[in-house]
Write a protein that holds these residues in place. Structure first.
Motif, mmCIF file in Angstrom:
data_model
loop_
_atom_site.group_PDB
_atom_site.id
_atom_site.type_symbol
_atom_site.label_atom_id
_atom_site.label_comp_id
_atom_site.label_asym_id
_atom_site.label_seq_id
_atom_site.Cartn_x
_atom_site.Cartn_y
_atom_site.Cartn_z
ATOM 1 N N PHE A 1 0.809 -1.217 0.000
ATOM 2 C CA PHE A 1 0.000 0.000 0.000
ATOM 3 C C PHE A 1 0.845 1.272 0.000
ATOM 4 O O PHE A 1 0.304 2.372 -0.058
ATOM 5 C CB PHE A 1 -0.945 0.016 1.202
ATOM 6 N N TYR A 2 2.181 1.134 0.080
ATOM 7 C CA TYR A 2 3.061 2.304 0.105
ATOM 8 C C TYR A 2 4.258 2.149 -0.834
ATOM 9 O O TYR A 2 4.581 3.050 -1.589
ATOM 10 C CB TYR A 2 3.546 2.578 1.535
ATOM 11 N N LYS A 3 4.946 0.995 -0.745
ATOM 12 C CA LYS A 3 6.113 0.694 -1.586
ATOM 13 C C LYS A 3 7.248 1.701 -1.416
ATOM 14 O O LYS A 3 7.981 2.019 -2.352
ATOM 15 C CB LYS A 3 5.713 0.587 -3.061
ATOM 16 N N GLY A 4 7.384 2.204 -0.199
ATOM 17 C CA GLY A 4 8.457 3.141 0.099
ATOM 18 C C GLY A 4 7.994 4.199 1.076
ATOM 19 O O GLY A 4 6.870 4.154 1.586
ATOM 20 N N SER A 5 8.869 5.154 1.339
ATOM 21 C CA SER A 5 8.603 6.162 2.369
ATOM 22 C C SER A 5 8.148 7.500 1.798
ATOM 23 O O SER A 5 7.168 8.079 2.248
ATOM 24 C CB SER A 5 9.860 6.369 3.223
ATOM 25 N N PHE A 6 8.876 8.015 0.815
ATOM 26 C CA PHE A 6 8.499 9.279 0.178
ATOM 27 C C PHE A 6 9.256 9.407 -1.138
ATOM 28 O O PHE A 6 10.221 8.688 -1.381
ATOM 29 C CB PHE A 6 8.764 10.488 1.091
ATOM 30 N N SER A 7 8.811 10.324 -1.961
ATOM 31 C CA SER A 7 9.412 10.459 -3.292
ATOM 32 C C SER A 7 10.704 11.266 -3.233
ATOM 33 O O SER A 7 10.893 12.111 -2.354
ATOM 34 C CB SER A 7 8.431 11.134 -4.255
ATOM 35 N N ASN A 8 11.580 10.973 -4.167
ATOM 36 C CA ASN A 8 12.801 11.760 -4.357
ATOM 37 C C ASN A 8 12.902 12.126 -5.824
ATOM 38 O O ASN A 8 12.632 11.305 -6.696
ATOM 39 C CB ASN A 8 14.039 10.960 -3.925
ATOM 40 N N TRP A 9 13.256 13.383 -6.094
ATOM 41 C CA TRP A 9 13.364 13.860 -7.471
ATOM 42 C C TRP A 9 14.733 13.454 -8.021
ATOM 43 O O TRP A 9 15.748 14.008 -7.625
ATOM 44 C CB TRP A 9 13.204 15.378 -7.507
ATOM 45 N N PRO A 10 14.776 12.493 -8.956
ATOM 46 C CA PRO A 10 16.067 12.022 -9.453
ATOM 47 C C PRO A 10 16.538 12.825 -10.664
ATOM 48 O O PRO A 10 15.766 13.541 -11.304
ATOM 49 C CB PRO A 10 15.755 10.584 -9.852
ATOM 50 N N ILE A 11 17.803 12.685 -10.942
ATOM 51 C CA ILE A 11 18.353 13.293 -12.151
ATOM 52 C C ILE A 11 17.662 12.666 -13.363
ATOM 53 O O ILE A 11 17.389 11.464 -13.391
ATOM 54 C CB ILE A 11 19.886 13.069 -12.220
ATOM 55 N N GLY A 12 17.355 13.497 -14.352
ATOM 56 C CA GLY A 12 16.715 12.999 -15.570
ATOM 57 C C GLY A 12 15.248 13.323 -15.659
ATOM 58 O O GLY A 12 14.647 13.177 -16.725
ATOM 59 N N VAL A 13 14.627 13.728 -14.539
ATOM 60 C CA VAL A 13 13.227 14.132 -14.567
ATOM 61 C C VAL A 13 13.164 15.653 -14.607
ATOM 62 O O VAL A 13 13.587 16.322 -13.670
ATOM 63 C CB VAL A 13 12.454 13.612 -13.334
ATOM 64 N N ASN A 14 12.664 16.190 -15.711
ATOM 65 C CA ASN A 14 12.577 17.644 -15.832
ATOM 66 C C ASN A 14 11.138 18.095 -15.614
ATOM 67 O O ASN A 14 10.245 17.292 -15.366
ATOM 68 C CB ASN A 14 13.099 18.097 -17.204
ATOM 69 N N ARG A 15 10.912 19.394 -15.728
ATOM 70 C CA ARG A 15 9.576 19.940 -15.461
ATOM 71 C C ARG A 15 8.522 19.383 -16.421
ATOM 72 O O ARG A 15 7.374 19.168 -16.045
ATOM 73 C CB ARG A 15 9.598 21.472 -15.583
ATOM 74 N N TYR A 16 8.897 19.125 -17.646
ATOM 75 C CA TYR A 16 7.976 18.591 -18.648
ATOM 76 C C TYR A 16 7.443 17.230 -18.203
ATOM 77 O O TYR A 16 6.243 16.974 -18.228
ATOM 78 C CB TYR A 16 8.702 18.488 -19.987
ATOM 79 N N GLU A 17 8.339 16.342 -17.772
ATOM 80 C CA GLU A 17 7.928 15.011 -17.335
ATOM 81 C C GLU A 17 7.178 15.069 -16.012
ATOM 82 O O GLU A 17 6.221 14.320 -15.783
ATOM 83 C CB GLU A 17 9.158 14.102 -17.226
ATOM 84 N N PHE A 18 7.614 15.975 -15.128
ATOM 85 C CA PHE A 18 6.926 16.130 -13.851
ATOM 86 C C PHE A 18 5.476 16.572 -14.071
ATOM 87 O O PHE A 18 4.553 16.049 -13.429
ATOM 88 C CB PHE A 18 7.666 17.148 -12.980
ATOM 89 N N ASP A 19 5.259 17.509 -14.990
ATOM 90 C CA ASP A 19 3.896 17.957 -15.297
ATOM 91 C C ASP A 19 3.048 16.823 -15.850
ATOM 92 O O ASP A 19 1.857 16.713 -15.543
ATOM 93 C CB ASP A 19 3.925 19.125 -16.283
ATOM 94 N N HIS A 20 3.643 15.975 -16.678
ATOM 95 C CA HIS A 20 2.916 14.814 -17.192
ATOM 96 C C HIS A 20 2.545 13.863 -16.055
ATOM 97 O O HIS A 20 1.462 13.264 -16.079
ATOM 98 C CB HIS A 20 3.751 14.069 -18.235
ATOM 99 N N MET A 21 3.423 13.735 -15.082
ATOM 100 C CA MET A 21 3.159 12.824 -13.972
ATOM 101 C C MET A 21 1.949 13.271 -13.156
ATOM 102 O O MET A 21 1.138 12.454 -12.726
ATOM 103 C CB MET A 21 4.391 12.731 -13.061
ATOM 104 N N ARG A 22 1.800 14.555 -12.936
ATOM 105 C CA ARG A 22 0.710 15.027 -12.082
ATOM 106 C C ARG A 22 -0.527 15.478 -12.863
ATOM 107 O O ARG A 22 -1.562 15.802 -12.274
ATOM 108 C CB ARG A 22 1.198 16.184 -11.203
ATOM 109 N N ALA A 23 -0.471 15.457 -14.176
ATOM 110 C CA ALA A 23 -1.596 15.919 -14.999
ATOM 111 C C ALA A 23 -2.796 14.986 -14.900
ATOM 112 O O ALA A 23 -2.642 13.758 -14.862
ATOM 113 C CB ALA A 23 -1.162 16.028 -16.455
ATOM 114 N N PRO A 24 -4.012 15.541 -14.854
ATOM 115 C CA PRO A 24 -5.209 14.688 -14.899
ATOM 116 C C PRO A 24 -5.371 14.056 -16.274
ATOM 117 O O PRO A 24 -4.936 14.619 -17.288
ATOM 118 C CB PRO A 24 -6.354 15.671 -14.596
#
Length: 495
Positions: free
Chosen positions: A421-444
């Protein structure tokens, strides 16, 4: 047809038109608000639900997989205490902006203690016993601080899109500093891994240097040691819109516990959510507030499948593992008093039981130690018995404090990575993820919306990030429902 009949017919038609308009008007006025299913009752899910409720969208169904609300804010009994299995600190206090979690904690009079790390350089133990000279550790910490400061300048010079971002390790290499000896490794770990739960080689420089939490909210950290638990902040929010009995227990039928969501089907007109026990829930919209770690597994299937760009973006983000191991003793054998609460173990093996904290300030007379491990060590420890973990921790303690110290009587090893139900503790922003991909991740995607600390652009990984993300995601949904602004804007890759 006579003139008189014509007039009667006209009046009848006029009456019908008026009645039709009245029906339309009344029907519109009486139309119920859109229904929304919220998957997950952690901080972000409850924050989103409250925001929707405050906006008049009250036809809500909150489906929570476990038997409680709070998510990764989770108090558990240990050796006569209530300790925090998950989130433990209000991070970001004393700055130019007020951290909403600190405001809430103050309102609830949540018992907390400021964590003071100033004297940690005097409490760094050698691998086989004895303390390092304070100057040696201070010099190592100063080098890390200088590299970090230079990294801030470099970070500010890069495009905001993130397309020229580098890892923290690359930043260190540019500054001619790569930790290799035990002291430099443990101070490096203390600076980065202890905060992000992953090593510098994978962590984004641009999204961590400087760190928005400390820049905006302040650099003080407060350890929550309230027997009500840090999760009481989630309960405080939930009580503002969910019904409860005189004992404070939630009795609102809109909150349904022990409902494991396994499938989310969506179309242009509705969403259907199916749980593991075969129950089916229908609504106009759904807000998914599970962790990014869960989204990266097959626990929840989407029909139709989510777009490739979204899936790729979700898979690129990291779900880190941060493990706080509690050890109980019958007596105290470690130094206590001012400037002794935190101490380091400098091993040749980076990240091996490195950061310790005694809890005599928070829980006087408890004789409890807390040791933090992360990432690969966390995963390794989760796969072995608690007894083996206790043996390893005791070996480290005996190297620091001598062979004659007593054995731990109890141990608590949280296992966030193994929990489906969790698969870890919290997210970390890794190298290689830019704002474009981040927006896609949270987009409805159509009627499916997403929230969680991983969708907080500036505060991912933090409790306040989860809270603010819930508000932000709910407002995106509200704008669509109430104003018809349903398109989520994603900037071009290099913008």
């Amino acid at each position: 047809m006579e003139k008189k009949d014509m007039e009667i017919m006209k009046k009848a038609m006029a009456f019908e038109a008026i009645m039709l308009m009245l029906i339309i008007f009344i029907g519109g006025a009486m139309a119920k608000s859109p229904s929304v299913i919220i998957v997950g009752a952690g901080m972000s899910g409850i924050s989103a639900a409250k925001t929707l409720s405050d906006a008049g969208i009250t036809d809500l169904t909150i489906l929570e997989a476990t038997g409680r609300i709070g998510g990764r804010m989770y108090k558990v009994p240990f050796a006569g205490l209530q300790v925090e299995k998950g989130a433990n600190w209000v991070e970001g206090v004393g700055g130019k902006e007020l951290n909403p979690m600190w405001k809430m904690a103050q309102e609830l009079h949540l018992r907390n203690f400021e964590s003071n790390y100033d004297n940690i350089s005097a409490n760094c133990y050698k691998e086989n016993g004895g303390l390092y000279e304070e100057k040696v550790v201070n010099d190592a910490l100063e080098i890390v601080a200088k590299v970090d400061k230079s990294g801030e300048k470099l970070s500010s010079s890069l495009p905001s899109s993130g397309f020229e971002d580098i890892s923290l390790l690359t930043m260190q290499r540019l500054m001619k500093h790569v930790p290799t000896d035990p002291v430099s490794m443990v101070t490096d770990y203390y600076t980065y891994d202890y905060e992000f739960a992953e090593p510098p080689r994978v962590t984004s420089m641009q999204n961590t240097v400087p760190l928005s939490t400390f820049t905006n909210f302040g650099d003080k950290l407060h350890f929550v040691a309230d027997q009500r638990g840090y999760e009481s902040l989630v309960h405080h929010l939930a009580h503002q819109f969910l019904k409860s009995d005189k004992h404070g227990n939630f009795v609102d039928p809109r909150l349904i516990l022990n409902q494991v969501v396994r499938r989310i089907s969506y179309s242009a007109s509705e969403v259907t959510v199916t749980t593991e026990d075969g129950k089916v829930y229908k609504a106009d919209y759904v807000m998914v507030s599970v962790s990014i770690g869960v989204l990266q597994t097959n626990l929840i299937k989407f029909a139709p499948p989510l777009p490739d760009k979204k899936i790729i973006a979700m898979y690129q983000f990291d779900m880190s593992v941060y493990t706080k191991i509690f050890l109980k003793f019958n007596s105290t054998f470690w130094p206590t008093g001012d400037g002794t609460e935190f101490f380091l173990y400098a091993s040749e093996r980076r990240g091996y039981y490195p950061i310790w904290q005694h809890l005599e300030t928070e829980f006087p007379g408890s004789h409890v130690l807390l040791v933090t491990v992360t990432d690969e060590e966390s995963r390794r420890i989760e796969q072995q018995s608690d007894n083996d973990t206790k043996k390893e921790a005791m070996e480290v303690l005996r190297k620091m404090f001598g062979e004659n110290i007593p054995n731990a009587t109890d141990i608590l090893v949280p296992k966030w990575w193994s929990d489906r139900f969790y698969k870890g503790s919290f997210s970390n922003w890794p190298i290689g993820v830019n704002r474009y991909e981040f927006d896609h991740m949270r987009a409805p995607i159509g009627r499916v919306y997403f929230t969680g600390e991983h969708t907080s652009e500036h505060y991912n990984g933090y409790v306040h990030g989860a809270y603010l993300a819930g508000i932000d995601s709910a407002n995106i949904m509200i704008r669509c429902i109430k104003n018809g602004f349903c398109k989520f804007s994603i900037k071009a890759k290099n913008a």
